[in-house]
Design a protein around this motif. Sequence first.
Motif, mmCIF file in Angstrom:
data_model
loop_
_atom_site.group_PDB
_atom_site.id
_atom_site.type_symbol
_atom_site.label_atom_id
_atom_site.label_comp_id
_atom_site.label_asym_id
_atom_site.label_seq_id
_atom_site.Cartn_x
_atom_site.Cartn_y
_atom_site.Cartn_z
ATOM 1 N N THR A 2 -22.668 3.695 -7.872
ATOM 2 C CA THR A 2 -21.981 5.039 -7.355
ATOM 3 C C THR A 2 -20.653 5.743 -7.539
ATOM 4 O OG1 THR A 2 -20.594 3.743 -5.697
ATOM 5 C CG2 THR A 2 -22.570 4.758 -4.553
ATOM 6 N N GLU A 3 -19.693 6.574 -7.561
ATOM 7 C CA GLU A 3 -18.224 7.168 -8.277
ATOM 8 C C GLU A 3 -17.157 6.802 -7.731
ATOM 9 O OE1 GLU A 3 -16.546 10.864 -9.699
ATOM 10 O OE2 GLU A 3 -18.633 11.390 -9.921
ATOM 11 N N LYS A 4 -16.383 6.193 -9.146
ATOM 12 C CA LYS A 4 -15.153 5.449 -8.362
ATOM 13 C C LYS A 4 -14.116 6.884 -7.285
ATOM 14 C CE LYS A 4 -14.564 2.524 -10.964
ATOM 15 N NZ LYS A 4 -12.871 1.630 -12.006
ATOM 16 N N HIS A 5 -13.306 7.136 -6.164
ATOM 17 C CA HIS A 5 -13.379 7.998 -5.498
ATOM 18 C C HIS A 5 -11.419 7.352 -5.710
ATOM 19 C CE1 HIS A 5 -11.291 9.961 -2.638
ATOM 20 N NE2 HIS A 5 -10.177 9.762 -2.343
ATOM 21 N N LEU A 6 -10.801 8.097 -6.614
ATOM 22 C CA LEU A 6 -9.128 6.917 -6.869
ATOM 23 C C LEU A 6 -8.693 7.853 -6.349
ATOM 24 C CD1 LEU A 6 -9.970 6.600 -11.025
ATOM 25 C CD2 LEU A 6 -9.784 5.157 -8.811
ATOM 26 N N GLU A 7 -6.560 7.240 -6.535
ATOM 27 C CA GLU A 7 -6.121 8.352 -5.708
ATOM 28 C C GLU A 7 -4.687 8.044 -6.099
ATOM 29 O OE1 GLU A 7 -5.254 7.651 -1.228
ATOM 30 O OE2 GLU A 7 -7.336 7.442 -1.100
ATOM 31 N N LYS A 8 -4.086 8.725 -6.369
ATOM 32 C CA LYS A 8 -2.880 8.969 -6.748
ATOM 33 C C LYS A 8 -1.699 8.437 -6.381
ATOM 34 C CE LYS A 8 -2.953 11.838 -10.643
ATOM 35 N NZ LYS A 8 -3.854 10.744 -11.575
ATOM 36 N N ALA A 9 -0.715 7.551 -6.006
ATOM 37 C CA ALA A 9 0.372 6.932 -5.086
ATOM 38 C C ALA A 9 2.031 7.157 -6.483
ATOM 39 C CB ALA A 9 0.851 5.472 -5.202
ATOM 40 N N THR A 10 3.401 7.662 -6.073
ATOM 41 C CA THR A 10 4.161 7.554 -6.482
ATOM 42 C C THR A 10 5.663 7.099 -6.091
ATOM 43 O OG1 THR A 10 3.132 9.865 -7.623
ATOM 44 C CG2 THR A 10 5.455 9.618 -7.969
ATOM 45 N N PHE A 11 5.917 6.287 -6.972
ATOM 46 C CA PHE A 11 6.913 5.056 -6.185
ATOM 47 C C PHE A 11 8.226 5.991 -7.043
ATOM 48 C CE2 PHE A 11 3.407 2.766 -4.572
ATOM 49 C CZ PHE A 11 3.532 3.485 -3.322
ATOM 50 N N ALA A 12 9.424 5.824 -6.700
ATOM 51 C CA ALA A 12 10.753 5.502 -7.540
ATOM 52 C C ALA A 12 11.116 4.024 -6.825
ATOM 53 C CB ALA A 12 11.808 6.569 -7.321
ATOM 54 N N GLY A 13 11.789 3.852 -7.973
ATOM 55 C CA GLY A 13 12.354 2.216 -7.691
ATOM 56 C C GLY A 13 13.319 1.567 -8.510
ATOM 57 N N GLU A 30 -5.843 1.671 -12.231
ATOM 58 C CA GLU A 30 -6.742 1.919 -13.133
ATOM 59 C C GLU A 30 -5.302 2.559 -14.141
ATOM 60 O OE1 GLU A 30 -9.273 3.189 -13.322
ATOM 61 O OE2 GLU A 30 -10.077 2.322 -12.255
ATOM 62 N N LYS A 31 -4.265 2.864 -14.168
ATOM 63 C CA LYS A 31 -2.884 3.617 -14.286
ATOM 64 C C LYS A 31 -2.094 3.393 -13.727
ATOM 65 C CE LYS A 31 -3.930 8.399 -15.141
ATOM 66 N NZ LYS A 31 -4.169 9.245 -16.189
ATOM 67 N N VAL A 32 -0.889 2.901 -14.886
ATOM 68 C CA VAL A 32 0.714 3.394 -14.499
ATOM 69 C C VAL A 32 1.274 3.846 -15.426
ATOM 70 C CG1 VAL A 32 2.470 2.310 -13.394
ATOM 71 C CG2 VAL A 32 0.461 1.360 -12.888
ATOM 72 N N ILE A 33 2.201 5.075 -15.224
ATOM 73 C CA ILE A 33 2.142 6.260 -16.204
ATOM 74 C C ILE A 33 3.955 6.547 -15.468
ATOM 75 C CG2 ILE A 33 2.752 8.562 -17.097
ATOM 76 C CD1 ILE A 33 -0.076 9.375 -16.472
ATOM 77 N N THR A 63 -1.955 5.539 -10.452
ATOM 78 C CA THR A 63 -4.020 6.017 -10.323
ATOM 79 C C THR A 63 -4.952 4.543 -10.140
ATOM 80 O OG1 THR A 63 -4.058 7.664 -11.920
ATOM 81 C CG2 THR A 63 -5.959 6.848 -11.173
ATOM 82 N N PHE A 64 -5.465 4.629 -8.948
ATOM 83 C CA PHE A 64 -5.413 2.793 -8.100
ATOM 84 C C PHE A 64 -6.832 3.775 -7.206
ATOM 85 C CE2 PHE A 64 -2.949 5.618 -4.471
ATOM 86 C CZ PHE A 64 -3.995 5.119 -3.325
ATOM 87 N N ASP A 65 -7.984 2.038 -7.021
ATOM 88 C CA ASP A 65 -9.158 2.711 -6.616
ATOM 89 C C ASP A 65 -8.994 2.259 -5.288
ATOM 90 O OD1 ASP A 65 -11.675 2.009 -5.209
ATOM 91 O OD2 ASP A 65 -12.501 1.236 -7.007
ATOM 92 N N PRO A 66 -8.478 2.912 -3.888
ATOM 93 C CA PRO A 66 -8.379 2.020 -2.818
ATOM 94 C C PRO A 66 -9.084 1.032 -2.475
ATOM 95 C CG PRO A 66 -9.565 4.908 -2.169
ATOM 96 C CD PRO A 66 -8.892 4.606 -3.991
ATOM 97 N N GLU A 67 -10.514 1.712 -2.544
ATOM 98 C CA GLU A 67 -11.761 0.621 -2.081
ATOM 99 C C GLU A 67 -10.992 -1.340 -2.636
ATOM 100 O OE1 GLU A 67 -14.364 1.138 0.355
ATOM 101 O OE2 GLU A 67 -12.882 2.852 0.579
ATOM 102 N N VAL A 68 -10.734 -1.145 -3.885
ATOM 103 C CA VAL A 68 -10.160 -2.065 -4.542
ATOM 104 C C VAL A 68 -9.026 -2.449 -4.131
ATOM 105 C CG1 VAL A 68 -10.060 -3.526 -6.082
ATOM 106 C CG2 VAL A 68 -11.429 -1.988 -6.621
ATOM 107 N N PHE A 69 -8.054 -1.975 -3.642
ATOM 108 C CA PHE A 69 -6.646 -2.365 -3.440
ATOM 109 C C PHE A 69 -5.508 -0.491 -2.959
ATOM 110 C CE2 PHE A 69 -1.990 -3.467 -4.603
ATOM 111 C CZ PHE A 69 -1.853 -5.144 -4.385
#
Length: 177
Positions: A2-13, A30-33, A63-69
């Motif tokens: 199955t194809e991964k469903h990736l989402e984005k989260a954006t945080f300022a800290g 997957e990545k942090v920019i 960019t993260f996989d919500p099934e894993v994290f």
Amino acid sequence: MTEKHLEKATFAGGCFWCMVKPFDTQPGIEKVISGYTGGHTENPTYEEVCGGKTGHAEAVQITFDPEVFPYDKLLDVYFMQTDPTDAFGQFVDRGDSYRPAIFYHSEEQKKAAEKAKADLEKSGRFKKPIVTEIVPAETFYPAEGYHQDFYKKDAAHYEGYRKHSGRDQFINSHWKG
């Protein structure tokens, strides 16, 4: 497969250099920019953002996989990297461009962020109010290349900055032990 469903989260800290590694080292990321968001200037530069006239905050987009994290776990990591009671910067970095903020990408993220903030407020962990903003995600502008993965590119500079910024001391006194 199955194809991964990736989402984005954006945080300022605060300084984005210090916000990359805590997320980048988690499973399912997957990545942090590093970049800028929340302001009114298109394609801002580091100097413009630090100058305080763009309205942008230094931020990280994950960019993260919500099934894993799951997003809830990202929120836990986020809050443990910040002083959620300081609206005017983070540690030695002062000013609006270093404000703490959660930029949500969906109604589910908004609800999760509001719940995490309310739970932190109720926990009594902090004597002052939790002031982290929860606002809709806007255009995210990646920072200049030399800011990306700074903790890997210049580990000595990164570790020295982190040590002297007050961030680690705050984390140790409020989140560990």
